[in-house]
Motif scaffolding. Structure first.
Motif, mmCIF file in Angstrom:
data_model
loop_
_atom_site.group_PDB
_atom_site.id
_atom_site.type_symbol
_atom_site.label_atom_id
_atom_site.label_comp_id
_atom_site.label_asym_id
_atom_site.label_seq_id
_atom_site.Cartn_x
_atom_site.Cartn_y
_atom_site.Cartn_z
ATOM 1 N N ALA A 42 1.554 13.305 28.153
ATOM 2 C CA ALA A 42 0.902 13.449 26.847
ATOM 3 C C ALA A 42 1.251 14.781 26.206
ATOM 4 N N GLY A 43 1.310 15.822 27.010
ATOM 5 C CA GLY A 43 1.657 17.133 26.466
ATOM 6 C C GLY A 43 3.084 17.212 25.990
ATOM 7 N N GLN A 44 3.952 16.402 26.610
ATOM 8 C CA GLN A 44 5.361 16.403 26.214
ATOM 9 C C GLN A 44 5.551 15.781 24.837
ATOM 10 N N THR A 45 4.816 14.701 24.536
ATOM 11 C CA THR A 45 5.010 13.984 23.282
ATOM 12 C C THR A 45 4.039 14.429 22.192
ATOM 13 N N GLY A 46 2.869 14.932 22.602
ATOM 14 C CA GLY A 46 1.882 15.350 21.619
ATOM 15 C C GLY A 46 1.225 14.204 20.874
ATOM 16 N N SER A 47 1.390 12.958 21.395
ATOM 17 C CA SER A 47 0.836 11.799 20.699
ATOM 18 C C SER A 47 -0.520 11.371 21.245
ATOM 19 N N LEU A 48 -1.017 12.065 22.283
ATOM 20 C CA LEU A 48 -2.280 11.698 22.910
ATOM 21 C C LEU A 48 -2.897 12.951 23.516
ATOM 22 N N PRO A 49 -4.205 13.171 23.334
ATOM 23 C CA PRO A 49 -4.844 14.333 23.961
ATOM 24 C C PRO A 49 -4.634 14.332 25.468
ATOM 25 N N GLU A 50 -4.353 15.485 26.020
ATOM 26 C CA GLU A 50 -4.022 15.574 27.442
ATOM 27 C C GLU A 50 -5.201 15.184 28.324
ATOM 28 N N ILE A 51 -6.419 15.516 27.897
ATOM 29 C CA ILE A 51 -7.592 15.163 28.693
ATOM 30 C C ILE A 51 -7.745 13.651 28.775
ATOM 31 N N THR A 52 -7.525 12.983 27.651
ATOM 32 C CA THR A 52 -7.609 11.523 27.637
ATOM 33 C C THR A 52 -6.539 10.915 28.527
ATOM 34 N N ALA A 53 -5.327 11.444 28.436
ATOM 35 C CA ALA A 53 -4.231 10.932 29.255
ATOM 36 C C ALA A 53 -4.511 11.147 30.742
ATOM 37 N N ALA A 54 -5.058 12.310 31.087
ATOM 38 C CA ALA A 54 -5.387 12.592 32.483
ATOM 39 C C ALA A 54 -6.449 11.621 32.996
ATOM 40 N N ALA A 55 -7.431 11.320 32.150
ATOM 41 C CA ALA A 55 -8.490 10.393 32.550
ATOM 42 C C ALA A 55 -7.938 8.987 32.762
ATOM 43 N N VAL A 56 -7.059 8.552 31.857
ATOM 44 C CA VAL A 56 -6.464 7.217 31.972
ATOM 45 C C VAL A 56 -5.572 7.139 33.216
ATOM 46 N N GLY A 57 -4.689 8.121 33.375
ATOM 47 C CA GLY A 57 -3.788 8.114 34.517
ATOM 48 C C GLY A 57 -4.513 8.225 35.843
ATOM 49 N N GLY A 58 -5.510 9.096 35.910
ATOM 50 C CA GLY A 58 -6.244 9.287 37.159
ATOM 51 C C GLY A 58 -7.085 8.087 37.544
ATOM 52 N N SER A 59 -7.796 7.518 36.573
ATOM 53 C CA SER A 59 -8.656 6.373 36.882
ATOM 54 C C SER A 59 -7.832 5.140 37.246
ATOM 55 N N THR A 60 -6.713 4.950 36.551
ATOM 56 C CA THR A 60 -5.847 3.817 36.877
ATOM 57 C C THR A 60 -5.236 3.983 38.266
ATOM 58 N N ALA A 61 -4.823 5.209 38.588
ATOM 59 C CA ALA A 61 -4.275 5.475 39.919
ATOM 60 C C ALA A 61 -5.322 5.246 41.003
#
Length: 208
Positions: free
Chosen positions: A90-109
């Motif tokens: 998310a930080g690389q593209t800037g298209s999604l807040p990093e906290i949201t991306a971390a929550a999605v990636g972590g919960s899915t994992a």
């Protein structure tokens, strides 16, 4: 375009084999296949460590009971890896807040990790080792194939990952009785070892 589909797919894959995800994304970034991979995942030292750990997992994941011990150790590692990878993407593209991306990636994992760990516990109630090897190879191929597919069609890959996750959760629920049998066996073995150690201490017998 939002990076959310790629974050979701990488999170699902991280729950199965986080080291393979780091290795694949780093290679894709280094070869110029995609611009969505941050430089931190493309570093040579990161790729070397990911490769070594991937090889370790490739061995441990195919040995009955050893695979469940490995899964237990990675109950924290895989979700954290999914969250970190999601935040970096998310930080690389800037298209999604990093906290949201971390929550999605972590919960899915975390969800896909429980699917893998639960399935392997159920498989370990069978004495033959061939199912463990087959499931391990299928998991590695699935991670490699879906992460690669996500580079070209992230939305379709995310849909496939969601279907696989839902199907996996349904299978774990179906196999819950076998999982409980595995947990009972493991608890019984621990209790037998504890009692044997107490007997040795009492009688002064040498340890076996």
């Amino acid at each position: 375009m939002s990076v959310l589909p790629l974050v979701f797919t990488s999170g699902w894959a991280s729950g199965i084999n986080a080291y393979a995800v780091v290795l694949l994304l780093g290679i894709f970034g280094r070869t110029g296949l995609t611009d969505d991979v941050p430089a931190s995942l493309q570093r040579t030292d990161v790729l070397i460590v990911a490769l070594v750990l991937f090889l370790c997992e490739a061995i441990a994941d195919k040995v009955p009971y050893m695979d469940s011990i490995w899964d237990t150790v990675h109950t924290v590692i895989r979700p954290v890896s999914g969250a970190v990878i999601g935040a970096l993407l998310a930080g690389q593209t800037g298209s999604l807040p990093e906290i949201t991306a971390a929550a999605v990636g972590g919960s899915t994992a975390l969800a896909s990790h429980f699917v893998k760990a639960g399935t392997r516990m159920a498989i370990n109630t069978s004495p033959e080792p061939f199912t463990n090897v087959g499931m391990s190879i299928a998991g590695d191929l699935g991670v490699a194939g879906l992460v690669t597919f996500a580079m070209f069609n992230p939305e379709a890959a995310a849909i496939i990952a969601a279907v696989l996750l839902a199907a996996g959760l349904a299978i774990v629920i179906f196999l819950w009785s076998r999982i409980r049998r595995f947990l009972r066996r493991r608890a019984q073995r621990r209790e037998e070892k504890r009692l044997a150690a107490e007997v040795r201490e009492t009688t002064g017998a040498p340890p076996r």
